[in-house]
Design a protein around this motif. Structure first.
Motif, mmCIF file in Angstrom:
data_model
loop_
_atom_site.group_PDB
_atom_site.id
_atom_site.type_symbol
_atom_site.label_atom_id
_atom_site.label_comp_id
_atom_site.label_asym_id
_atom_site.label_seq_id
_atom_site.Cartn_x
_atom_site.Cartn_y
_atom_site.Cartn_z
ATOM 1 N N CYS B 417 1.214 -1.249 0.281
ATOM 2 C CA CYS B 417 0.523 -0.333 -0.058
ATOM 3 C C CYS B 417 0.793 1.253 0.511
ATOM 4 C CB CYS B 417 -1.104 0.106 1.367
ATOM 5 S SG CYS B 417 -1.943 1.158 1.889
ATOM 6 N N VAL B 418 0.444 1.757 -0.873
ATOM 7 C CA VAL B 418 1.349 3.625 -0.725
ATOM 8 C C VAL B 418 0.678 4.371 -0.890
ATOM 9 C CG1 VAL B 418 3.696 4.543 -2.372
ATOM 10 C CG2 VAL B 418 3.238 2.519 -2.636
ATOM 11 N N ALA B 432 5.204 4.705 2.124
ATOM 12 C CA ALA B 432 4.881 2.902 1.861
ATOM 13 C C ALA B 432 5.401 1.965 2.644
ATOM 14 C CB ALA B 432 6.172 2.883 0.809
ATOM 15 N N MET B 433 3.670 1.405 2.422
ATOM 16 C CA MET B 433 3.971 -0.053 3.591
ATOM 17 C C MET B 433 3.268 -1.101 2.929
ATOM 18 S SD MET B 433 1.062 1.955 6.160
ATOM 19 C CE MET B 433 0.400 2.231 4.945
ATOM 20 N N THR B 434 4.104 -2.515 3.915
ATOM 21 C CA THR B 434 3.457 -3.436 2.633
ATOM 22 C C THR B 434 3.422 -3.941 4.880
ATOM 23 O OG1 THR B 434 5.528 -4.293 3.439
ATOM 24 C CG2 THR B 434 5.170 -3.750 1.228
ATOM 25 N N GLU B 458 7.116 3.097 5.606
ATOM 26 C CA GLU B 458 7.989 4.462 6.129
ATOM 27 C C GLU B 458 7.294 4.969 5.172
ATOM 28 O OE1 GLU B 458 12.370 2.770 4.654
ATOM 29 O OE2 GLU B 458 12.065 4.304 3.618
ATOM 30 N N ILE B 459 8.127 7.296 5.652
ATOM 31 C CA ILE B 459 7.563 8.317 4.786
ATOM 32 C C ILE B 459 8.267 8.625 3.612
ATOM 33 C CG2 ILE B 459 6.269 9.995 4.602
ATOM 34 C CD1 ILE B 459 5.432 9.229 7.512
ATOM 35 N N GLY B 463 8.609 6.692 -1.687
ATOM 36 C CA GLY B 463 7.270 5.524 -1.686
ATOM 37 C C GLY B 463 6.219 6.543 -3.070
#
Lengths: 57, 489
Positions: B417-418, B432-434, B458-459, B463
């Motif tokens: 997920c971004v 940016a996440m997983t 993390e930002i 991302g």
């Protein structure tokens, strides 16, 4: 008395909720848009995401 | 020759239809029924909503793509399903009503051998008085759920920016418009994109920004939050979300069920049972989702909607719908094949399937009003489920009823997920996440419920680059351009 104003820390005083969080300082913020560091992170994040995508199929 | 009918042309439906057409070839028929003429890359609607992209950049016409793929395209909405046929025929069929100009309002019965329900949600604006009605969005708030909504949102945003440039303070209220909403991520992206645009326009100091959400804590995102490793610690997404809100000077109100909207004012109930109201000059509130209202009838014409669909209108699949307390929820409650238990030639994919329960811890106010996010089933999970269903349907057609069904449980599936926090090649940022798996499995991963080696966030600018690349990549894939199958869902 000379004031020492740290711009990044001003939001702590907005309200009690914000006072109890962590707010990134100047260095952490600058790294977020540092091209060299972000290019490295771009590669690493992509690798991590590809692994997660691979594990999900 | 078998006929596969896919209801819906969003991420799940488009993925199912295009893979089914590719794997089945011209020996079998694939039909897509969707009321929209265009495909929309919904994650980029956020950028349309702040004027950084146009509607044409996030949409494209479906007809030429389906013609290229050999898919029959019916621009219509599904009204009802007769999974046993009717008194004159044993052949199951779906009744559709055309929405295309020239045939609008005409109905047709489309027979099928396999049906995939991927209609997505109904945007249930009518659930909150003043948020909208059965016809859609109301006049007091804006939305970014469709490309047209996002265009309207940007028009209103620009008016607010002009007012601020003239010295008039503006209050922005962004979040969820009901206690049972999902898609907090979209609202999260929108509020930070607005904040970014206000800074670019030099009017940030004229804006008061507030987040209102049905999450019990910031960073829940309908997934019960997530934990990730940072700097040697394993920390909750709450810490990161609160940090970002504080850094950007955005106030927040959580555990809120918006129960009424008027001109410039939202009324809400909180988990502690207290009632309140929040003024605004500009507000984007995500509506709750519901099933699209499909009916189902048996051979004699008896209404069997309650057999095929859950009360919220989403289709029942192979999930464990037995009501049980939160402490007894298991990863195995979640569906694996998305096959309807009553009619084995029907499947549901994406938002259209009925989840067994929510993912976040269930909460309700002291007055008994449920206030908790419903589970997200968009994006990557939708695509993966759509592909698995296409696989199963193709195998059933080619190998018969005993073919192995493909599985894609959200409790064994990750999601990338971004979340954009501002657009700009050198100044943009995104979280940016997983998360792996989407549905926490506390038996397999005691503690956080997830694998912290593959759950991170993390930002940064990286991302943003990823989100921007994904925009072009997924539109390229959805247009079935050369090599489209190589791009993962």
């Amino acid at each position: 008395m000379e004031k020492k104003v740290v711009h990044e820390e001003l939001n702590f005083q907005r309200d009690d909720k914000m006072n109890l969080t962590m707010i990134p300082g100047k260095f952490a913020r600058s790294m977020r848009t540092c091209l060299i560091w972000q290019f490295i992170r771009f590669v690493i994040i992509n690798i991590k995401m590809i692994i997660v995508v691979g594990k999900s199929h | 020759m078998a006929r596969v009918v896919v209801l819906g042309g969003g991420v799940a439906g488009h993925t199912t239809a295009t893979f089914a057409a590719k794997w089945l070839g011209s020996q079998h028929e694939v039909v897509v029924v969707t009321p929209n003429s265009k495909w929309n890359w919904i994650p980029s609607n956020i950028w349309v909503g702040v004027g950084q992209m146009t509607k044409d950049e996030v949409t494209f016409d479906l007809a030429p793509v389906y013609q290229k793929a050999g898919i029959e395209f019916k621009q219509a909405k599904a009204v009802s399903i007769n999974p046993e046929g009717n008194e004159s025929s044993n052949k199951p069929f779906v009744t559709i009503e055309y929405t295309i100009a020239g045939k609008a309002g005409q109905t047709e019965n489309v027979e099928y051998d396999y049906l995939v329900n991927a209609t997505g949600p109904k945007l249930n604006f009518a659930a909150t008085p003043g948020l909208g009605d059965a016809n859609g969005l109301g006049e007091f708030t804006v939305s970014v759920c469709t490309a047209d909504h996002a265009v309207h949102a940007n028009d209103e945003l620009q008016k607010s920016i002009e007012k601020m440039k003239k010295g008039q303070r503006q209050k922005f209220l962004i979040g969820t418009g009901h206690g049972m909403c999902t898609c907090q991520g979209a609202a999260f992206e929108y509020i930070f994109n607005i904040e970014h645009e206000l800074r670019k326009a030099g009017v940030r100091d004229m804006a008061d920004m507030k987040w209102i959400s049905n999450e019990a804590f910031l960073g829940d995102f309908g997934m019960g939050g997530l934990h990730m490793k940072v700097g040697g610690y394993v920390v909750s997404s709450k810490l990161f979300a609160e940090s970002l809100f504080s850094e950007r000077g955005v106030d927040w109100l959580i555990g809120a069920h918006v129960n009424k909207v008027e001109a410039g004012k939202a009324h809400y109930e909180l988990l502690d049972g207290s009632m309140g109201e929040e003024d605004f000059d500009f507000s984007m509130l995500i509506p709750p989702f519901a099933g699209v209202g499909l009916k189902a009838y048996n051979k004699t014409g008896e209404d069997i909607t309650a057999t095929v669909f859950a009360p919220n209108g989403f289709m029942k699949v192979d999930a464990d719908y037995t009501p049980k307390p939160y402490a007894e929820w298991k990863a195995s409650d979640w569906p694996r094949t998305y096959q309807n238990p009553s009619y084995k030639n029907m499947f549901a994919a994406g938002i259209a399937f009925a989840p067994p329960h929510i993912i976040s811890k269930p909460m309700s106010s002291v007055n008994g009003t449920p206030i908790n996010p419903t589970p997200p089933r968009t994006g990557m999970p939708s695509g993966i489920i759509g592909k698995a269903v296409a696989h199963s349907v193709c195998d059933l057609i080619k190998n018969g009823d005993k073919a192995h069904l493909h599985e894609a449980s959200m409790a064994e599936m990750g999601a990338a997920c971004v979340a954009s926090a501002g657009k700009g090649v050198f100044s943009g940022t995104a979280a940016a996440m997983t998360v792996y798996p989407v549905v926490p499995d506390f038996e397999k991963y005691p503690g956080t419920g997830r694998d912290t080696d593959y759950t991170f966030g993390e930002i940064g600018l990286a991302g943003h680059w990823i989100k921007h690349i994904l925009h072009y990549l997924f539109i390229y894939k959805a247009k079935l351009n050369p090599g489209w199958t190589l791009i993962p869902e």
